[in-house]
Scaffold this motif. Structure first.
Motif, PDB file in Angstrom:
ATOM      1  N   ILE A 254      30.292  36.111  69.477  1.00 15.35           N
ATOM      2  CA  ILE A 254      31.429  35.808  68.601  1.00 15.35           C
ATOM      3  C   ILE A 254      31.103  34.626  67.691  1.00 15.35           C
ATOM      4  O   ILE A 254      31.393  34.633  66.497  1.00 15.35           O
ATOM      5  N   GLY A 255      30.452  33.609  68.253  1.00 16.37           N
ATOM      6  CA  GLY A 255      30.222  32.396  67.470  1.00 16.37           C
ATOM      7  C   GLY A 255      29.032  32.467  66.535  1.00 16.37           C
ATOM      8  O   GLY A 255      28.797  31.548  65.766  1.00 16.37           O
ATOM      9  N   TYR A 256      28.279  33.581  66.586  1.00 16.93           N
ATOM     10  CA  TYR A 256      27.065  33.657  65.758  1.00 16.93           C
ATOM     11  C   TYR A 256      27.422  33.873  64.292  1.00 16.93           C
ATOM     12  O   TYR A 256      28.367  34.586  63.969  1.00 16.93           O
ATOM     13  N   ARG A 257      26.667  33.206  63.424  1.00 17.25           N
ATOM     14  CA  ARG A 257      26.868  33.427  61.987  1.00 17.25           C
ATOM     15  C   ARG A 257      25.519  33.727  61.360  1.00 17.25           C
ATOM     16  O   ARG A 257      24.583  32.943  61.476  1.00 17.25           O
TER      17      ARG A 257
ATOM     18  N   LEU B 181      38.083  36.766  73.227  1.00 16.79           N
ATOM     19  CA  LEU B 181      38.621  37.637  72.177  1.00 16.79           C
ATOM     20  C   LEU B 181      39.543  36.847  71.254  1.00 16.79           C
ATOM     21  O   LEU B 181      39.468  36.956  70.026  1.00 16.79           O
ATOM     22  N   LEU B 182      40.394  36.033  71.865  1.00 11.34           N
ATOM     23  CA  LEU B 182      41.322  35.255  71.055  1.00 11.34           C
ATOM     24  C   LEU B 182      40.579  34.272  70.168  1.00 11.34           C
ATOM     25  O   LEU B 182      40.935  34.053  69.012  1.00 11.34           O
ATOM     26  N   TYR B 183      39.519  33.664  70.727  1.00  7.55           N
ATOM     27  CA  TYR B 183      38.762  32.718  69.924  1.00  7.55           C
ATOM     28  C   TYR B 183      38.115  33.436  68.748  1.00  7.55           C
ATOM     29  O   TYR B 183      38.043  32.914  67.636  1.00  7.55           O
ATOM     30  N   GLY B 184      37.632  34.648  69.012  1.00 10.66           N
ATOM     31  CA  GLY B 184      37.025  35.426  67.936  1.00 10.66           C
ATOM     32  C   GLY B 184      38.020  35.703  66.818  1.00 10.66           C
ATOM     33  O   GLY B 184      37.672  35.738  65.642  1.00 10.66           O
ATOM     34  N   ARG B 185      39.284  35.902  67.177  1.00 11.01           N
ATOM     35  CA  ARG B 185      40.280  36.184  66.156  1.00 11.01           C
ATOM     36  C   ARG B 185      40.777  34.908  65.484  1.00 11.01           C
ATOM     37  O   ARG B 185      40.873  34.822  64.259  1.00 11.01           O
TER      38      ARG B 185
ATOM     39  N   PHE C  29      29.823  41.153  63.517  1.00  9.24           N
ATOM     40  CA  PHE C  29      28.866  40.252  64.140  1.00  9.24           C
ATOM     41  C   PHE C  29      28.197  39.399  63.061  1.00  9.24           C
ATOM     42  O   PHE C  29      27.641  39.921  62.105  1.00  9.24           O
ATOM     43  N   GLY C  30      28.269  38.090  63.214  1.00  6.62           N
ATOM     44  CA  GLY C  30      27.621  37.201  62.257  1.00  6.62           C
ATOM     45  C   GLY C  30      28.534  36.743  61.138  1.00  6.62           C
ATOM     46  O   GLY C  30      28.132  35.971  60.283  1.00  6.62           O
ATOM     47  N   ALA C  31      29.767  37.235  61.124  1.00  2.00           N
ATOM     48  CA  ALA C  31      30.664  36.863  60.023  1.00  2.00           C
ATOM     49  C   ALA C  31      31.792  35.966  60.497  1.00  2.00           C
ATOM     50  O   ALA C  31      32.816  35.851  59.857  1.00  2.00           O
ATOM     51  N   PHE C  32      31.611  35.334  61.624  1.00  2.43           N
ATOM     52  CA  PHE C  32      32.688  34.530  62.209  1.00  2.43           C
ATOM     53  C   PHE C  32      32.988  33.319  61.343  1.00  2.43           C
ATOM     54  O   PHE C  32      32.078  32.647  60.867  1.00  2.43           O
ATOM     55  N   GLN C  33      34.250  33.050  61.120  1.00  2.00           N
ATOM     56  CA  GLN C  33      34.622  31.939  60.246  1.00  2.00           C
ATOM     57  C   GLN C  33      35.557  30.949  60.932  1.00  2.00           C
ATOM     58  O   GLN C  33      36.424  30.372  60.280  1.00  2.00           O
TER      59      GLN C  33
ATOM     60  N   ALA D 188      25.755  25.863  60.328  1.00  2.00           N
ATOM     61  CA  ALA D 188      25.215  26.246  61.624  1.00  2.00           C
ATOM     62  C   ALA D 188      26.166  27.210  62.303  1.00  2.00           C
ATOM     63  O   ALA D 188      27.302  27.401  61.865  1.00  2.00           O
ATOM     64  N   VAL D 189      25.678  27.804  63.367  1.00  2.00           N
ATOM     65  CA  VAL D 189      26.544  28.683  64.141  1.00  2.00           C
ATOM     66  C   VAL D 189      27.588  27.827  64.863  1.00  2.00           C
ATOM     67  O   VAL D 189      27.486  26.604  64.897  1.00  2.00           O
TER      68      VAL D 189
END
Lengths: 136, 241, 568, 78
Positions: A47-50, C143-147, B31-35, A68-69
């Motif tokens: 989830i945290g990867y960018r 999941l919540l953190y991802g959102r 994946f990879g687009a987390f903001q 950074a990620v």
């Protein structure tokens, strides 16, 4: 394709769960629990990867601009790893104790435990007929 | 419930749960687009504010330092619980002092002890500059002592980790964490775990303020916790009943 | 600690106290640190934890035969700290950390009497099932953190309320609820609970039963109101309500039934805990301020009563050496005081007016009435009556020697589970054994006489469920919303249910004792209808970890699946 | 997503399956060590060196150690 890391998390989760349900040996069960836990690491980090970003460590060479990620998920995963070790160590300590007792039980109680100390054998809380006849 | 019924029930419910899980996962960003804002704010703020280069350590020891306190206490609790569970008087004689017979293994093990411990300490010490930190370094240091065991010197291992001393170290590690936290209230006059120490020059060992201290004490706590847990298991193995 | 928590209740009455660790206050409404939010409801639960812990520590001075290793007390204190942390934290991941800490300390305490196989089995079941529950919780958090990119509950709520309820939101809510319910021991996640509670030392059980289970429910309430009510509240509230009340009722009834067929007092009390967890869950599941207030007061009052019962059981174990009602039949005659505590506690469980539990129940009853769920209060009253009846029956057997000493309907406790042989060697007497029981009972029953407690609870609950205001207060430091004016009056229906439940409890206890005096025909008819079902239910509780995990999976799938179906 | 990540993911997936499928505890402990290493690789390619390092110390030292001690203890009693 970009779904793959998440799918991996789900895969590990259910593989571990399957292992626990079908496990016949408590040590095996603990290890499966570990596999299940690793699915949460994968999920968090995925989830945290960018894309294209570096690790959140800005030593002098790396320009801060690149970005950074996500560092938060990494901190969470670190805690999670500790939790996993702690849980495994505790359950294994219990397993060792069970092993020692089951040896004892075999010697002194009438229904002998099987040679494979069936670590998941029911302890008989369900005997609906009262076997005890001794009066206090 | 017969095994077949159980497996059937499990199969059906796991399948349902898996479908739901996948459904939820499709709701996540690509994946990879987390903001996430949280992480981005910390990435840009940690350097200037806390004078550290490793943001993860700033998060673990400062922004979310309270979680880490919980984690240290968790390790401490585990040590207590394992000791309580395995507390039976181990009166039996030591059956085998040396588990490993091969001289080669011993030699390699013995040679590895020093470097492992040193590496562990290094990793622990530079946690807020480069990858690593109290936890990783602590486990590595403890593993140095385990190598001592692998080298077949159980007695040497026991000599190297006198239990009371390590117990003390464990207590000190967790205790100092709390004390540093309280210092935030007393000295800083504001909040538990607030930084009260000179921040220092970014990129050097003397930087990060409380992060450096907390990193060091958690390294101490983790190393001694691991040694204690290993110790309990080893004692269990070494005593024949 | 208790005093501190009580002080906190009054302090936080004017507005939620939010404490940011490390002094990291939110920036532009975005939380970057971890915070504790102290409001009166949470502080009330924290005070309950403190009170029970004090009682448990006092009792454990005299309870144990041998010298207790210091580890035991260290674990107790860590347990205390983690429960309070869990009750007050307003950061989702921080809650997870405390959840784990609580579980870890609890495993250690459960496995304290390692002499018996069933103890270890109980501890292992506890560890494994709770571990999996924690993974589900963590998966939901991830999941919540991802959102939302947030971990603070209030902020999660802010971000979520901007979007609709899609798969991610629903499943994340489902997973988090399942994780917390595993800790609480709702059906079908309850199997570990009866195993673990039956084997832990009585002083530890005081805490487990009094508050650990209920903490999971309190967390369900908080997570729903602070984080999810914005997105699930409009339009989907009925779905959430249906699922929570359904699970709650099932838990309440199954727990009550299982409690009634136990002969071992500790296992019986464990099932009573499960049953009452169901009642609290139903109350929270009403999703109204009054339901929440009722649940909170109920948790506190009932927690004190259950704590008192476990203390009394500890005393019994120490004096008689047995807590199985058939074996200890008539042997408690020399303990009139403990007997009185158990009997009064049983009536407290059966919501006898005008005591603390009754006041809480009447809040729940009115909450349900407000929604038009008039069928709900009688069902809950039946559950409370059956649980009260089980304890009354056991008390009559043990302390008065009534009824036959043989009953093939009851499940015997496995050897070593209730009180082991060592205990019988040197019976102890002492104030420290029975004193805490009396103190807790007085507190629990007396709570009903605290002036205006119901109205105050509802007031604060009203403020608690106002999500946007809470979020503004937490994240932007806005002043709290003014306390609404609330007038609470217990209606005639409430008294009727309370009295009915208490009478039914006495009647059922009598039937339990003198089943043989009922005409044969009735008995046979009842046996034919209920017998096989009860038998099957008993067989499900057989202590196999793999099976428990299967049920956990099934329950998780069912709850999350139902939520998904109903919200679509 | 870069190829290295795909490779690491597939490896971890297979590793997890292998760990669960290994029914003999001793063999399983060894497979687990390998699985831990694949996780380390995955964490490195996900740009999480801190986590990778801690997984490394846990999966190569701490966990195998307690696992082997426990297994050795049990073997003793047989």
């Amino acid at each position: 394709m970009s779904f793959l890391p998440y799918a991996l998390a789900a895969w590990l989760f259910f593989v571990g769960l399957y292992g626990i349900v079908t496990s016949r040996h408590l040590v095996h069960l603990v290890v499966c629990l570990g596999v299940m836990q690793s699915s949460t690491y994968v999920l968090l980090l995925a989830i945290g990867y960018r894309t294209g970003k570096k690790a959140p460590i800005f030593t002098s060479g790396v320009p801060t601009k690149v970005g950074a990620v996500d560092p938060v998920v990494q901190a969470l995963t670190l805690t999670d790893v500790v939790v996993s070790v702690v849980a495994s160590a505790l359950i294994l300590a219990l397993v060792i104790e069970i092993w020692k007792r089951s040896g004892k039980l075999c010697r002194c109680s009438a229904p002998p435990c099987s040679a494979q100390p069936a670590i998941s054998c029911p302890h008989g809380s369900t005997t609906s007929s009262r076997l005890r006849s001794r009066q206090p | 419930m017969s095994p077949r019924v159980r497996l059937g029930l499990f199969g059906v419910s796991a399948a349902v749960l898996a479908c739901l899980f996948v459904w939820a996962l499709t709701g996540l960003p690509q994946f990879g687009a987390f903001q996430g804002e949280y992480g981005r704010i910390l990435n840009s703020a940690a350097g200037p504010e806390r004078h550290v280069t490793n943001v993860v350590s700033a998060v673990t020891f400062d922004y979310r330092g309270f979680d880490t306190l919980g984690e240290e206490v968790l390790l401490f609790t585990a040590v207590m619980a394992v000791a309580l569970l395995l507390r039976e008087a181990r009166s039996g004689d030591e059956r085998r002092a040396d588990a490993v017979r091969s001289d080669v293994v011993r030699a390699v093990g013995l040679f590895a002890v020093g470097p492992t411990v040193v590496m562990g300490l290094y990793v622990a010490a530079h946690g807020y500059l480069t990858p690593g930190g109290g936890f990783q370094g602590g486990v590595a240091t403890a593993s140095g002592l385990v190598l001592l065991y692998a080298a077949g010197r159980y007695r040497a291992y026991r000599a190297a980790s006198p239990k009371t001393l390590i117990d003390f170290a464990e207590g000190t590690g967790v205790g100092t964490y709390v004390v540093v936290g309280l210092a935030g209230i007393v000295v800083g006059g504001s909040a538990f775990l607030e930084n009260v120490v000179e921040l220092g020059v970014k990129g050097t060992l003397a930087s990060g303020g409380t992060i450096a201290i907390l990193n060091a004490v958690s390294g101490l706590a983790v190393a001694s916790a691991c040694v204690l847990i290993f110790h309990e298991f080893l004692e269990e193995l070494m005593t024949a009943k | 600690m208790t005093v501190l928590c009580v002080v906190l209740i009054f302090h936080s009455a004017h507005g939620t106290i939010t404490y940011w660790f490390g002094g990291w206050h939110p920036r532009n409404g975005i939380a970057i640190g971890i915070s504790f939010s102290v409001e009166p409801l949470g502080a009330g639960i924290a005070a309950l934890i403190g009170a029970l812990m004090t009682a448990a520590l006092v009792q454990s001075i005299d309870y144990f035969e041998e010298e207790v290793p210091p580890h035991f007390f260290v674990l107790m204190l860590v347990f205390l700290a983690s429960m309070i942390g869990f009750a007050l934290s307003s950061d989702l991941f921080n809650m997870f950390v405390f959840f784990e800490l609580m579980s870890t300390a609890a495993f250690g305490l459960t496995g304290y009497r390692i002499e018996h196989r069933s103890v270890l089995q109980g501890a292992i079941n506890f560890a494994v099932v709770n571990g999996i529950g924690a993974f589900l919780l963590l998966a939901g958090i991830a999941l919540l953190y991802g959102r939302t990119g947030a971990l603070n509950l209030a902020q999660i709520g802010q971000v979520l309320s901007r979007h609709g309820a899609d798969g991610l939101v629903i499943v994340a809510f489902g997973l988090i609820v399942v994780g917390l319910l595993t800790k609480a021991g709702a059906v079908p996640f309850h199997f570990w609970l009866s195993d673990a509670y039956a084997v832990a030392p009585a002083p530890v059980c005081v805490l487990f039963a009094g508050v650990m289970s209920d903490l999971g429910l309190h967390a369900v309430g908080r997570v729903y109101w602070v984080a999810f009510s914005g997105v699930l509240g409009n339009g989907h509230a009925d779905a959430v309500r249906g699922v929570l009340i359904g699970v709650g009722l099932l838990t309440a009834l199954v727990g009550a039934l299982m409690a009634f067929v136990q002969a071992g007092l500790k296992r019986m009390l464990a099932f009573i805990v499960i049953s009452h967890v169901g009642i609290f869950l139903t109350a929270i599941g009403l999703l109204t301020a009054r339901g929440l207030a009722g649940a909170t007061v109920y948790v506190v009052a009932d927690g004190l009563v259950k704590g008192a019962l476990f203390c009394a059981v500890g005393h019994l174990a120490r004096r008689v050496g047995h807590t199985d009602e058939l074996i200890a039949h008539g042997r408690g005659r020399s303990l009139p005081l403990t007997g009185t505590v158990v009997a009064l506690g049983a009536l407290g469980l059966a919501i006898l007016p005008p005591f603390g539990t009754f006041v809480a129940y009447s809040l729940v009853e009115r909450g349900a009435g407000g929604l038009g769920y008039h069928w709900l209060p009688p069902l809950l009253a039946i559950a409370t009556a059956v649980t009260g009846a089980s304890v009354l029956r056991a008390a009559a057997r043990i302390f008065l020697g009534l009824g036959p000493a043989e009953d093939d309907l009851l499940v015997a406790a496995p050897r070593g589970e209730e009180a082991d042989e060592g205990m019988r060697a040197a019976p102890r007497r002492g104030f420290l054994l029975w004193g805490p029981a009396v103190a807790l009972l007085v507190a629990g029953l007396g709570l009903g006489f605290a002036p205006g407690i119901a109205a105050h609870a509802v007031q604060h609950a009203e403020r608690f469920v106002d999500r946007p205001a809470v979020a503004r207060e937490t994240l932007h430091g806005a002043p709290p919303a003014p306390l609404p004016h609330v007038h609470e009056q217990i209606g005639a229906a409430g008294y009727a249910y309370g009295a009915g439940s208490a009478i039914l409890a006495v009647a059922l206890a009598w039937i339990g004792l003198y089943r043989r005096r009922i005409p044969e025909a009735f008995r046979r008819a009842a046996g034919a209808t209920a017998g096989p079902a009860v038998q099957r239910l008993k067989l499900l509780h057989d202590g196999v970890v793999g099976e428990y995990v299967t049920w956990l999976t099934a329950g998780a799938a069912a709850i999350t699946g139902l939520l998904a179906l109903l919200t679509r | 997503m870069i190829p290295l990540q795909v490779v690491a993911i597939v490896l971890v997936g297979l590793g997890g399956l292998a760990v669960v499928a290994a029914r003999d505890p001793l063999r399983q402990a060894l497979v687990l060590g390998v699985y831990g290493l694949t996780l380390v690789i995955l964490f490195v390619v996900l740009q999480a060196p801190d986590v990778a390092l801690s997984e490394l110390v846990v999966s190569t030292v701490a966990f195998p150690f307690i696992l082997f001690t426990a297994l050795a203890k049990m073997r003793d009693r047989e």
